[in-house]
Enzyme design. Structure first.
Site, PDB file in Angstrom:
ATOM      1  N   TRP A  38       0.817  -1.223   0.000  1.00 37.16           N
ATOM      2  CA  TRP A  38       0.000   0.000   0.000  1.00 37.16           C
ATOM      3  C   TRP A  38       0.846   1.267   0.000  1.00 37.16           C
ATOM      4  O   TRP A  38       0.314   2.374  -0.097  1.00 37.16           O
ATOM      5  CB  TRP A  38      -0.949  -0.001   1.208  1.00 37.16           C
ATOM      6  CG  TRP A  38      -1.972  -1.092   1.161  1.00 37.16           C
ATOM      7  CD1 TRP A  38      -2.266  -1.902   0.086  1.00 37.16           C
ATOM      8  CD2 TRP A  38      -2.841  -1.526   2.227  1.00 37.16           C
ATOM      9  NE1 TRP A  38      -3.260  -2.795   0.430  1.00 37.16           N
ATOM     10  CE2 TRP A  38      -3.629  -2.594   1.724  1.00 37.16           C
ATOM     11  CE3 TRP A  38      -3.020  -1.119   3.546  1.00 37.16           C
ATOM     12  CZ2 TRP A  38      -4.578  -3.251   2.506  1.00 37.16           C
ATOM     13  CZ3 TRP A  38      -3.970  -1.763   4.324  1.00 37.16           C
ATOM     14  CH2 TRP A  38      -4.745  -2.820   3.813  1.00 37.16           C
ATOM     15  N   LYS A  39       2.149   1.105   0.161  1.00 34.97           N
ATOM     16  CA  LYS A  39       3.074   2.251   0.159  1.00 34.97           C
ATOM     17  C   LYS A  39       2.598   3.324   1.148  1.00 34.97           C
ATOM     18  O   LYS A  39       2.020   2.984   2.173  1.00 34.97           O
ATOM     19  CB  LYS A  39       3.222   2.800  -1.262  1.00 34.97           C
ATOM     20  CG  LYS A  39       3.531   1.699  -2.273  1.00 34.97           C
ATOM     21  CD  LYS A  39       3.958   2.196  -3.601  1.00 34.97           C
ATOM     22  CE  LYS A  39       4.256   1.003  -4.507  1.00 34.97           C
ATOM     23  NZ  LYS A  39       4.830   1.376  -5.777  1.00 34.97           N
ATOM     24  N   HIS A  79      12.852  -2.313  -1.458  1.00 35.00           N
ATOM     25  CA  HIS A  79      11.998  -1.822  -2.555  1.00 35.00           C
ATOM     26  C   HIS A  79      12.737  -0.701  -3.280  1.00 35.00           C
ATOM     27  O   HIS A  79      13.450   0.095  -2.655  1.00 35.00           O
ATOM     28  CB  HIS A  79      10.663  -1.323  -1.986  1.00 35.00           C
ATOM     29  CG  HIS A  79       9.655  -1.046  -3.056  1.00 35.00           C
ATOM     30  ND1 HIS A  79       9.701   0.083  -3.839  1.00 35.00           N
ATOM     31  CD2 HIS A  79       8.600  -1.773  -3.493  1.00 35.00           C
ATOM     32  CE1 HIS A  79       8.703   0.043  -4.715  1.00 35.00           C
ATOM     33  NE2 HIS A  79       8.012  -1.081  -4.526  1.00 35.00           N
ATOM     34  N   GLU A 104      11.822   2.036  -4.363  1.00 38.88           N
ATOM     35  CA  GLU A 104      11.543   3.382  -3.863  1.00 38.88           C
ATOM     36  C   GLU A 104      12.427   3.697  -2.660  1.00 38.88           C
ATOM     37  O   GLU A 104      12.855   4.836  -2.477  1.00 38.88           O
ATOM     38  CB  GLU A 104      10.048   3.513  -3.513  1.00 38.88           C
ATOM     39  CG  GLU A 104       9.214   3.635  -4.780  1.00 38.88           C
ATOM     40  CD  GLU A 104       7.809   3.060  -4.671  1.00 38.88           C
ATOM     41  OE1 GLU A 104       7.318   2.860  -3.551  1.00 38.88           O
ATOM     42  OE2 GLU A 104       7.207   2.797  -5.738  1.00 38.88           O
ATOM     43  N   GLU A 155      11.275  -6.906  -9.423  1.00 40.50           N
ATOM     44  CA  GLU A 155      10.508  -5.716  -9.789  1.00 40.50           C
ATOM     45  C   GLU A 155      11.369  -4.786 -10.641  1.00 40.50           C
ATOM     46  O   GLU A 155      12.152  -3.990 -10.092  1.00 40.50           O
ATOM     47  CB  GLU A 155      10.085  -4.943  -8.537  1.00 40.50           C
ATOM     48  CG  GLU A 155       9.064  -5.629  -7.676  1.00 40.50           C
ATOM     49  CD  GLU A 155       8.208  -4.600  -6.921  1.00 40.50           C
ATOM     50  OE1 GLU A 155       7.003  -4.749  -6.941  1.00 40.50           O
ATOM     51  OE2 GLU A 155       8.754  -3.659  -6.340  1.00 40.50           O
ATOM     52  N   GLY A 195       4.375   1.157 -11.226  1.00 37.53           N
ATOM     53  CA  GLY A 195       3.455   2.302 -11.328  1.00 37.53           C
ATOM     54  C   GLY A 195       3.423   2.929 -12.700  1.00 37.53           C
ATOM     55  O   GLY A 195       3.039   4.086 -12.849  1.00 37.53           O
ATOM     56  N   GLY A 200       1.190  -3.002  -6.197  1.00 38.52           N
ATOM     57  CA  GLY A 200       1.064  -1.676  -5.607  1.00 38.52           C
ATOM     58  C   GLY A 200      -0.287  -1.080  -5.929  1.00 38.52           C
ATOM     59  O   GLY A 200      -1.286  -1.354  -5.255  1.00 38.52           O
ATOM     60  N   GLY A 201      -0.350  -0.289  -6.998  1.00 38.81           N
ATOM     61  CA  GLY A 201      -1.566   0.448  -7.367  1.00 38.81           C
ATOM     62  C   GLY A 201      -2.848  -0.379  -7.292  1.00 38.81           C
ATOM     63  O   GLY A 201      -3.817   0.023  -6.623  1.00 38.81           O
TER      64      GLY A 201
HETATM   65  P1  PGA Z   1       2.679  -1.197  -8.953  1.00 38.75           P
HETATM   66  O1  PGA Z   1       3.733  -1.220  -7.745  1.00 38.75           O
HETATM   67  O2  PGA Z   1       1.871  -2.458  -8.875  1.00 38.75           O
HETATM   68  O3  PGA Z   1       1.842   0.035  -8.706  1.00 38.75           O
HETATM   69  O4  PGA Z   1       3.451  -1.111 -10.206  1.00 38.75           O
HETATM   70  C1  PGA Z   1       4.420  -2.384  -7.410  1.00 38.75           C
HETATM   71  C2  PGA Z   1       5.373  -2.113  -6.292  1.00 38.75           C
HETATM   72  O5  PGA Z   1       5.947  -1.029  -6.230  1.00 38.75           O
HETATM   73  O6  PGA Z   1       5.601  -2.982  -5.423  1.00 38.75           O
END
Ligand code: PGA
Length: 249
Positions: free
Chosen positions: A5-6, A92, A94, A164, A170, A230-231
Site C-alpha cells: 500500500w506504500k 523496494h 523506492e 521488480e 506504477g 502496488g496500485g
Molecule cells: P505497482 O507497484 O503495482 O503500482 O506497479 C508495485 C510495487 O511497487 O511494489
C-alpha cells in the site's frame, strides 16, 4: 499476492478496503498467507486487529537493520513482529532511490529481520537505463548475490525474492513474459548455485504494474510463485479479482 500500500490511505479508506476485501473473498477458500498486506507502519495494529480470523497475513514495508536504540523515526523488525507481522518488505526500489539504500544496508536489514523470526520479501530489479544498456541480468544477479553470498544462513522458506523492474513500477507497463522469464531463470540459477534445496524453497514474486488483466499470464510463467502489487492493491475490486484469478492457477 502481496499488497504494497506504500504511503497511501488513512483510517477510513484502509478500513473500507479491508472490509470490501473480506466480503469479496468471503466465499473463496484462500490459503493462509496467500494474501499479505503491507500497510504503512502507523496502521499496522489496526489492520492486525481487522484481519483476525481471516487468512490474510500482515507485513511491514521496511525494518531497521539495528535491533533497538537511538534511531529516531525507525521501526525495528522485532516491533513489527510485536504488532503481528509475519513479513517484512525490504529493498523496494523506492527505498533504494529515495532513501539511498544500498545492497549492504539491505543485507543488514535482512539479517535483522530473519533473526527475529520474520520472513523477508526482498525486491531486486534493474532500472530503464540498465535494461536499455543490456545490464538487466547483471544488476539482478549482483543485487541477489549481495543478499545470499555473505555470511548468513537462511532457513528454508524465510526468504522470498520479488523481481521488480524499476521501470515497470506504477507505469502501466508491465515487463513482458519473455523479460520476466529471463530474469527468473537468472535468479533461479544463482539460488541453485547456493543450494538446490534453497532454490526450491525460495519463492519468487513478480512486481510492476500487475493488474487483473495480466496476472494470469504472469503467474503462468515458470518459476513465478506470486506477485507484489502496488496500485491495483489499493482498489478492493481489482485486488480481490487478482486474488481470485491467482487461486485458480
Ligand atoms: P505497482 O507497484 O503495482 O503500482 O506497479 C508495485 C510495487 O511497487 O511494489
Amino acid at each position: 499476492m502481496a499488497a504494497n500500500w506504500k504511503m497511501n490511505g488513512d483510517f477510513r479508506t484502509i478500513d473500507r478496503l479491508l472490509n470490501d476485501l473480506k466480503n469479496d473473498l468471503l466465499d473463496e477458500e484462500m490459503d493462509l498467507g496467500q494474501i499479505i498486506v503491507f500497510p504503512p507502519h502507523v496502521y499496522l495494529q489496526t489492520v492486525a486487529q481487522s484481519i483476525v480470523g481471516t487468512n490474510i497475513l500482515l507485513g511491514g514495508q521496511d525494518a531497521d537493520q539495528r535491533e533497538s536504540g537511538a534511531v529516531t523515526g525507525s521501526v525495528s523488525a522485532k516491533m513489527l513482529r510485536d504488532v503481528g507481522c509475519d513479513y517484512v518488505l525490504l529493498g523496494h526500489s523506492e527505498r533504494r532511490i529515495l532513501f539511498n539504500e544500498d545492497d549492504y544496508g539491505i543485507f543488514q536489514k535482512l539479517k535483522q529481520t530473519l533473526s527475529v523470526g520474520l520472513k523477508a520479501i526482498v525486491c531486486i530489479g534493474e532500472n530503464l537505463e540498465q535494461r536499455d544498456s543490456g545490464q538487466a541480468l547483471k544488476v539482478i544477479s549482483s543485487q541477489l548475490e549481495a543478499l545470499i553470498s555473505r555470511d548468513i544462513s537462511i532457513q528454508s522458506g524465510k526468504l522470498l525474492i520479488a523481481y521488480e523492474p524499476v521501470w515497470a513500477i506504477g507505469s502501466n507497463k508491465s515487463a513482458t513474459i519473455g523479460q520476466i522469464g529471463k530474469a527468473l531463470l537468472e535468479i533461479k540459477k544463482i539460488l541453485k548455485e547456493v543450494d538446490p534445496d534453497f532454490s526450491e524453497s525460495t519463492k519468487i514474486l513478480y512486481g510492476g504494474s500487475v493488474t487483473e488483466k495480466n496476472i494470469a499470464e504472469i503467474l503462468a510463467i515458470d518459476g513465478v510463485d506470486g506477485a507484489l502489487i502496488g496500485g491495483a492493491s489499493m482498489d478492493s475490486r481489482s485486488f480481490s479479482k487478482i486474488c481470485r484469478i491467482a487461486k485458480t492457477i
